[in-house]
Design an enzyme around this catalytic site. Sequence first.
Site, PDB file in Angstrom:
ATOM      1  N   SER A 152      11.350  21.141   6.819  1.00  9.19           N
ATOM      2  CA  SER A 152      10.247  21.533   7.689  1.00  9.19           C
ATOM      3  C   SER A 152      10.151  23.048   7.706  1.00  9.19           C
ATOM      4  CB  SER A 152      10.499  21.005   9.115  1.00  9.19           C
ATOM      5  OG  SER A 152       9.659  21.619  10.062  1.00  9.19           O
ATOM      6  N   TYR A 165      16.132  20.180  16.757  1.00  5.87           N
ATOM      7  CA  TYR A 165      15.313  19.898  15.582  1.00  5.87           C
ATOM      8  C   TYR A 165      15.391  21.039  14.576  1.00  5.87           C
ATOM      9  CZ  TYR A 165      11.251  18.591  12.775  1.00  5.87           C
ATOM     10  OH  TYR A 165      10.426  18.257  11.730  1.00  5.87           O
TER      11      TYR A 165
END
Length: 312
Positions: A152, A165
């Site tokens: 990501s 995350y």
Amino acid sequence: MRASPDGRRALSAPAHPLRGRVAVVTGAARGVGEALARSLSGYGMQVALLGREKATLLKTAASLPGPSICVECDITDRAALADAARRVEAELGPASVVVANAGIAVSGPFDRTAAELWQRVVDVNLTGSANTARAFLPQLSTTRGYFLQIASTAAFGAAPMMSAYCASKAGAESFALSLRGEVEPDGIQVGIAYLHWTGTDMLTGIDDDPVLEALRRNQPRPARRVHSVAQVAQWLTRGITRRSRHIYAPPWLRWCQPLRPLFPALVARIARRELRAHSGEAMRSRGEVLGAGGHADWNSYRASRSAPRPDP
């Protein structure tokens, strides 16, 4: 040879390089994983869908154009993944493509996020990816295959309110880079996919947080655009076909790589401003799981923890 519309003989189109091969996609019950499974199946691959939501997996598998199997599996459970790998090889054949896609996220201040929930995000996103590689590397060695780690842009510049995350995605990127150097001599290619804003239910939860929503709003217009899971799946499929070392979704992200040293300072500057503006509201909120997939994993995990254990 085949006949052309005017009756002349023409060369048959070459088969797509993915056709007939076996792909494994984790987190395939919904979102990017579901869309990618559908895209790979459309190009003639046999697809094994791994995930936590059995009913949703079965529904997705039934809609695919090609052969597939579903395996309900917790990727943090090494024994369960080993069983899944054996089933894939027995029913479809050895995997040529393995996509470590499964991931969950939590939004909220670090000190107001339950330690067990924070740990679960890291266990799924980072340790689960390593477990996936460990289970399927023997098959990839046989097929001289391709392992794709879904990362990501959270690895580019960590955002506040999403420490688990961001840490896990940065770790997953580093894991894939390390793994690449180890397995390339065996003919296995390792790719890393960097996904930006993608239209999943996780994004809906991010936009509900005033600080994270402001971080997205303050990005340049092209960087704020949300891409559909179908479009992202097409970018990923193209990269898988080419056995790309890096896949960017959207493709213009590749030009951000040289600028990565600047991103943490830029994110921190916007974050300080927004946290001052929303200090009371943002910092009093508790850490919450984002998206239906995240809730499914967290609920299953808690249920397994609370279930009575059999007597020895």
